[in-house]
Write a protein that holds these residues in place. Structure first.
Motif, mmCIF file in Angstrom:
data_model
loop_
_atom_site.group_PDB
_atom_site.id
_atom_site.type_symbol
_atom_site.label_atom_id
_atom_site.label_comp_id
_atom_site.label_asym_id
_atom_site.label_seq_id
_atom_site.Cartn_x
_atom_site.Cartn_y
_atom_site.Cartn_z
ATOM 1 N N ALA A 52 -4.928 9.980 4.983
ATOM 2 C CA ALA A 52 -4.606 11.231 4.267
ATOM 3 C C ALA A 52 -5.333 11.207 3.165
ATOM 4 O O ALA A 52 -5.929 12.231 2.454
ATOM 5 C CB ALA A 52 -3.351 11.477 3.799
ATOM 6 N N ASN A 53 -5.866 10.058 2.665
ATOM 7 C CA ASN A 53 -6.494 10.130 1.500
ATOM 8 C C ASN A 53 -8.181 9.587 1.611
ATOM 9 O O ASN A 53 -8.691 9.448 0.869
ATOM 10 C CB ASN A 53 -6.177 8.953 0.470
ATOM 11 C CG ASN A 53 -4.727 9.416 -0.008
ATOM 12 O OD1 ASN A 53 -4.368 10.589 -0.248
ATOM 13 N ND2 ASN A 53 -3.787 8.606 -0.447
ATOM 14 N N GLY A 54 -8.268 9.335 2.967
ATOM 15 C CA GLY A 54 -9.611 8.965 3.040
ATOM 16 C C GLY A 54 -9.936 7.654 3.095
ATOM 17 O O GLY A 54 -10.988 6.949 2.950
ATOM 18 N N ILE A 55 -8.948 6.694 2.786
ATOM 19 C CA ILE A 55 -8.791 5.253 2.832
ATOM 20 C C ILE A 55 -8.539 4.677 4.123
ATOM 21 O O ILE A 55 -7.239 4.932 4.348
ATOM 22 C CB ILE A 55 -8.210 4.845 1.526
ATOM 23 C CG1 ILE A 55 -8.493 5.625 0.259
ATOM 24 C CG2 ILE A 55 -8.344 3.542 1.302
ATOM 25 C CD1 ILE A 55 -7.576 5.752 -0.921
ATOM 26 N N ALA A 56 -8.834 3.629 4.519
ATOM 27 C CA ALA A 56 -8.491 2.908 5.548
ATOM 28 C C ALA A 56 -7.817 1.591 4.891
ATOM 29 O O ALA A 56 -8.259 0.911 4.424
ATOM 30 C CB ALA A 56 -9.644 2.401 6.600
ATOM 31 N N PRO A 57 -6.430 1.617 5.383
ATOM 32 C CA PRO A 57 -5.826 0.419 4.931
ATOM 33 C C PRO A 57 -6.118 -0.896 5.446
ATOM 34 O O PRO A 57 -6.588 -1.107 6.604
ATOM 35 C CB PRO A 57 -4.347 0.783 5.130
ATOM 36 C CG PRO A 57 -4.427 1.791 6.269
ATOM 37 C CD PRO A 57 -5.799 2.580 6.106
ATOM 38 N N TYR A 68 0.748 -1.239 0.232
ATOM 39 C CA TYR A 68 -0.042 -0.019 -0.134
ATOM 40 C C TYR A 68 0.745 1.289 -0.144
ATOM 41 O O TYR A 68 0.793 2.314 -0.795
ATOM 42 C CB TYR A 68 -0.999 0.110 1.163
ATOM 43 C CG TYR A 68 -1.866 1.126 1.266
ATOM 44 C CD1 TYR A 68 -2.997 1.426 0.348
ATOM 45 C CD2 TYR A 68 -1.410 2.373 2.265
ATOM 46 C CE1 TYR A 68 -3.627 2.564 0.731
ATOM 47 C CE2 TYR A 68 -2.219 3.423 2.077
ATOM 48 C CZ TYR A 68 -3.458 3.515 1.338
ATOM 49 O OH TYR A 68 -4.141 4.699 1.414
ATOM 50 N N VAL A 69 1.845 1.093 0.910
ATOM 51 C CA VAL A 69 2.668 2.572 0.804
ATOM 52 C C VAL A 69 3.780 2.532 -0.123
ATOM 53 O O VAL A 69 3.793 3.722 -1.013
ATOM 54 C CB VAL A 69 3.623 2.348 2.234
ATOM 55 C CG1 VAL A 69 4.696 3.604 2.115
ATOM 56 C CG2 VAL A 69 2.976 2.306 3.443
ATOM 57 N N VAL A 70 3.997 1.501 -0.942
ATOM 58 C CA VAL A 70 4.918 1.589 -2.244
ATOM 59 C C VAL A 70 3.719 2.172 -3.298
ATOM 60 O O VAL A 70 4.262 3.204 -4.196
ATOM 61 C CB VAL A 70 5.545 0.153 -2.350
ATOM 62 C CG1 VAL A 70 6.015 0.282 -4.077
ATOM 63 C CG2 VAL A 70 6.554 0.082 -1.528
ATOM 64 N N HIS A 71 2.865 1.584 -3.347
ATOM 65 C CA HIS A 71 1.756 2.045 -4.552
ATOM 66 C C HIS A 71 1.331 3.334 -4.129
ATOM 67 O O HIS A 71 1.569 4.370 -5.163
ATOM 68 C CB HIS A 71 0.590 1.525 -4.240
ATOM 69 C CG HIS A 71 -0.648 1.844 -5.241
ATOM 70 N ND1 HIS A 71 -1.540 2.551 -4.984
ATOM 71 C CD2 HIS A 71 -0.666 1.545 -6.394
ATOM 72 C CE1 HIS A 71 -2.209 3.086 -5.959
ATOM 73 N NE2 HIS A 71 -1.916 2.314 -7.082
ATOM 74 N N HIS A 72 1.423 3.950 -3.182
ATOM 75 C CA HIS A 72 1.149 5.338 -2.764
ATOM 76 C C HIS A 72 2.320 6.476 -3.087
ATOM 77 O O HIS A 72 1.948 7.297 -3.737
ATOM 78 C CB HIS A 72 0.537 5.591 -1.228
ATOM 79 C CG HIS A 72 0.264 6.904 -0.942
ATOM 80 N ND1 HIS A 72 1.217 7.969 -0.681
ATOM 81 C CD2 HIS A 72 -0.911 7.678 -1.000
ATOM 82 C CE1 HIS A 72 0.620 9.040 -0.313
ATOM 83 N NE2 HIS A 72 -0.632 9.107 -0.612
#
Length: 139
Positions: free
Chosen positions: A134-139, A25-29
């Protein structure tokens, strides 16, 4: 397998699971932000510059914390092993120091690995939560 080894193995499994879910998730972001910044022109925004700088600094800090934790875990095990050897030399007919030494030699690699993974998995999980919120998405 001793209880401390089982505990260390459970910690390692938990940390690897945290890394396995947070890192993609972090790498994609971050790669998306890098691609967006590259297409936006030669000068990334102030927010992107801050994020990229923080990204590099946190990697160095996590590496330093990981190495320090592994070093301290190794030193702790070394001291316990020296103490067990000293007890054995004082009481050579006793098997207790030998059992302590054997337990240390089998449990130490797991303890060192767990200590080294801890800062990295905590940082990755924290980043996933921060970037998701920060994007309003819960990982």
């Amino acid at each position: 397998m001793t209880t401390s080894a089982q505990r260390s193995l459970a910690d390692i499994q938990r940390q690897i699971h945290a890394l396995g879910t947070a890192v993609p998730y972090v790498v994609h972001h971050r790669l998306s932000r890098l691609a967006t910044a590259a297409t936006a022109g030669a000068q990334p925004s102030a927010v992107d510059q801050e994020e990229f700088t923080a990204m590099g600094m946190e990697k160095l800090a996590a590496l330093q914390e990981s190495l320090q934790a592994m070093t301290l875990a190794s030193l702790d095990a070394s001291q316990k092993l020296v103490t067990a050897c000293a007890h054995w030399s004082a009481i050579p007919w006793s098997m207790a120091p030998t059992q302590v030494a054997w337990t240390l030699m089998t449990d130490t690699p797991l303890a060192v690995l767990s200590a080294g993974l801890s800062p990295v998995s905590e940082r990755a999980s924290d980043n996933a939560r921060r970037l998701g919120h920060a994007n309003g998405i819960a990982p």
